[in-house]
Design an enzyme around this catalytic site. Sequence first.
Site, short mmCIF file in Angstrom:
data_model
loop_
_atom_site.label_atom_id
_atom_site.label_comp_id
_atom_site.label_asym_id
_atom_site.label_seq_id
_atom_site.Cartn_x
_atom_site.Cartn_y
_atom_site.Cartn_z
N GLN A 1 41.14 46.95 40.80
CA GLN A 1 39.99 47.04 41.71
C GLN A 1 39.27 45.70 41.75
O GLN A 1 38.33 45.51 42.52
CB GLN A 1 39.00 48.10 41.21
CG GLN A 1 39.58 49.50 41.13
CD GLN A 1 38.68 50.41 40.31
OE1 GLN A 1 37.74 50.99 40.83
NE2 GLN A 1 38.96 50.55 39.03
N ASN A 2 39.69 44.76 40.90
CA ASN A 2 38.98 43.49 40.79
C ASN A 2 39.38 42.54 41.91
O ASN A 2 40.52 42.55 42.38
CB ASN A 2 39.25 42.85 39.43
CG ASN A 2 38.75 43.73 38.31
OD1 ASN A 2 37.96 44.64 38.55
ND2 ASN A 2 39.21 43.49 37.09
N VAL A 3 38.43 41.70 42.28
CA VAL A 3 38.66 40.78 43.40
C VAL A 3 38.75 39.32 42.90
O VAL A 3 38.77 38.40 43.70
CB VAL A 3 37.55 40.91 44.46
CG1 VAL A 3 37.53 42.31 45.08
CG2 VAL A 3 36.16 40.58 43.90
N GLY B 1 38.94 49.35 31.58
CA GLY B 1 37.68 48.74 32.01
C GLY B 1 37.17 49.19 33.35
O GLY B 1 36.66 48.37 34.11
N CYS C 1 38.13 36.14 59.18
CA CYS C 1 37.22 36.20 60.33
C CYS C 1 36.65 37.62 60.44
O CYS C 1 37.40 38.59 60.36
CB CYS C 1 38.02 35.83 61.59
SG CYS C 1 37.13 36.18 63.12
N TYR D 1 28.08 35.99 47.91
CA TYR D 1 29.51 35.92 47.58
C TYR D 1 29.92 34.52 47.15
O TYR D 1 30.78 34.36 46.29
CB TYR D 1 30.37 36.45 48.74
CG TYR D 1 30.48 37.96 48.68
CD1 TYR D 1 31.46 38.58 47.90
CD2 TYR D 1 29.56 38.77 49.34
CE1 TYR D 1 31.53 39.96 47.81
CE2 TYR D 1 29.62 40.15 49.25
CZ TYR D 1 30.61 40.75 48.48
OH TYR D 1 30.68 42.11 48.36
N HIS E 1 40.83 46.24 46.31
CA HIS E 1 39.54 45.88 46.92
C HIS E 1 39.53 44.45 47.47
O HIS E 1 38.47 43.91 47.74
CB HIS E 1 38.40 46.08 45.91
CG HIS E 1 38.18 47.52 45.57
ND1 HIS E 1 37.43 47.94 44.49
CD2 HIS E 1 38.60 48.66 46.20
CE1 HIS E 1 37.41 49.28 44.47
NE2 HIS E 1 38.12 49.72 45.48
P1 OAD Z 1 32.03 49.27 36.72
O1 OAD Z 1 31.00 48.23 36.52
O2 OAD Z 1 31.63 50.51 37.43
O3 OAD Z 1 32.61 49.70 35.30
C1 OAD Z 1 32.99 48.75 34.34
C2 OAD Z 1 33.57 49.46 33.13
O4 OAD Z 1 34.04 48.49 32.25
C3 OAD Z 1 32.55 50.31 32.34
O5 OAD Z 1 33.10 51.60 32.13
C4 OAD Z 1 32.38 49.55 31.02
O6 OAD Z 1 32.16 50.42 29.92
C5 OAD Z 1 33.73 48.86 30.91
N1 OAD Z 1 33.74 47.63 30.09
C6 OAD Z 1 32.72 46.76 29.87
N2 OAD Z 1 33.12 45.73 29.10
C7 OAD Z 1 34.44 45.95 28.84
C8 OAD Z 1 35.44 45.23 28.11
N3 OAD Z 1 35.17 44.08 27.50
N4 OAD Z 1 36.69 45.76 28.05
C9 OAD Z 1 36.97 46.93 28.68
N5 OAD Z 1 36.08 47.64 29.38
C10 OAD Z 1 34.83 47.16 29.47
O7 OAD Z 1 33.28 48.56 37.42
P2 OAD Z 1 34.50 49.22 38.21
O8 OAD Z 1 34.84 50.55 37.66
O9 OAD Z 1 35.56 48.21 38.29
O10 OAD Z 1 33.96 47.69 44.37
O11 OAD Z 1 33.85 49.41 39.64
C11 OAD Z 1 34.63 49.85 40.70
C12 OAD Z 1 34.21 49.19 41.99
O12 OAD Z 1 32.80 49.33 42.19
C13 OAD Z 1 34.42 47.69 42.03
O13 OAD Z 1 35.74 47.33 42.36
C14 OAD Z 1 33.46 47.26 43.09
C15 OAD Z 1 32.25 48.08 42.69
O14 OAD Z 1 31.35 48.37 43.70
C16 OAD Z 1 33.95 46.84 45.40
O15 OAD Z 1 33.48 45.72 45.33
C17 OAD Z 1 34.57 47.41 46.63
#
Ligand code: OAD
Length: 255
Positions: free
Chosen positions: A110-112, A200, A136, A76, A128
């Site tokens: 969902q982004n951190v 995204g 802690c 991290y 998230h």
């Molecule tokens: P993912 O990695 O699963 O999906 C990312 C998405 O972004 C894909 O559908 C890509 O096609 C798209 N993408 C890539 N480049 C892009 C761009 N320039 N513009 C727009 N879209 C683009 O990520 P999340 O769906 O956010 O959880 O994942 C969800 C959760 O899974 C995260 O929050 C994280 C992870 O495990 C935790 O950490 C709790």
Amino acid sequence: MNPTPVSLTDEIPSALARQLQQAQHIAVLTGAGMSAESGVPTFREAQTGLWARYDPMELATSAAFERDPRRVWDWYQWRRELIDHSRPNAGHHALAALQHSCAHVTLVTQNVDGFHQLAGSEPVLELHGNIRRSVCSRSRREIEPDWLDRHRDRSPVPSPHHPDGLARPDVVWFGEPLRADLLDAAFQAAADCDLMLVVGTSGLVQPAASIPVVAVEQGGIMVEINPTASELTRHARWHLQGSSAAWLPRLVDSL
Ligand code: OAD
């Protein structure tokens, strides 16, 4: 019904422009793709995604942290440094402008990485958590950056709040519940909005992935921005194919 695909070389369809202009409440759900052009890797893309290179069960669960806190903390720290050296992109700035210019925009992420806030968005429902904060592991009380700075040579970092506690990132790990108040607010916005913008995200992680589905079930129109199809594409009326940093400024300028 399949969504209408729109590419970056197309004109914005007039029906979409009308929907955007007439929307009373826009809800936005963002995922890792939103920050891809800031240089932060997504999770599930085949070659570049973090989960293609690392096992989430070894890094993003409380069991993994109990087993090997140093490994988890160091991973991290690496991501935190990457984010610290990156900046919000044109897409984040466009969404912040939308929030300032439109009466009612609910931004759920969902982004951190905290990039929405850095770009000027307020409020942001961070489902998230936020990697910039640490808490802690026992009491969940926030740990001041000063304390972390003073202990930056240690890994894992002890907690100032509990003798058996350690500092951990303030993010939701697999198997952990999301904050109920944030989740309720996000689902309420979905049920209430007339336009749901999904940016995204692969739509593979619950419960966040259900937010746009609720919006559509309650009569909202979904617009997706993603270079490829996602698990949510079939719910969209329009699929804007391309990157968020290219599409979002275009959409906001069209208002
Ligand atoms: P993912 O990695 O699963 O999906 C990312 C998405 O972004 C894909 O559908 C890509 O096609 C798209 N993408 C890539 N480049 C892009 C761009 N320039 N513009 C727009 N879209 C683009 O990520 P999340 O769906 O956010 O959880 O994942 C969800 C959760 O899974 C995260 O929050 C994280 C992870 O495990 C935790 O950490 C709790």
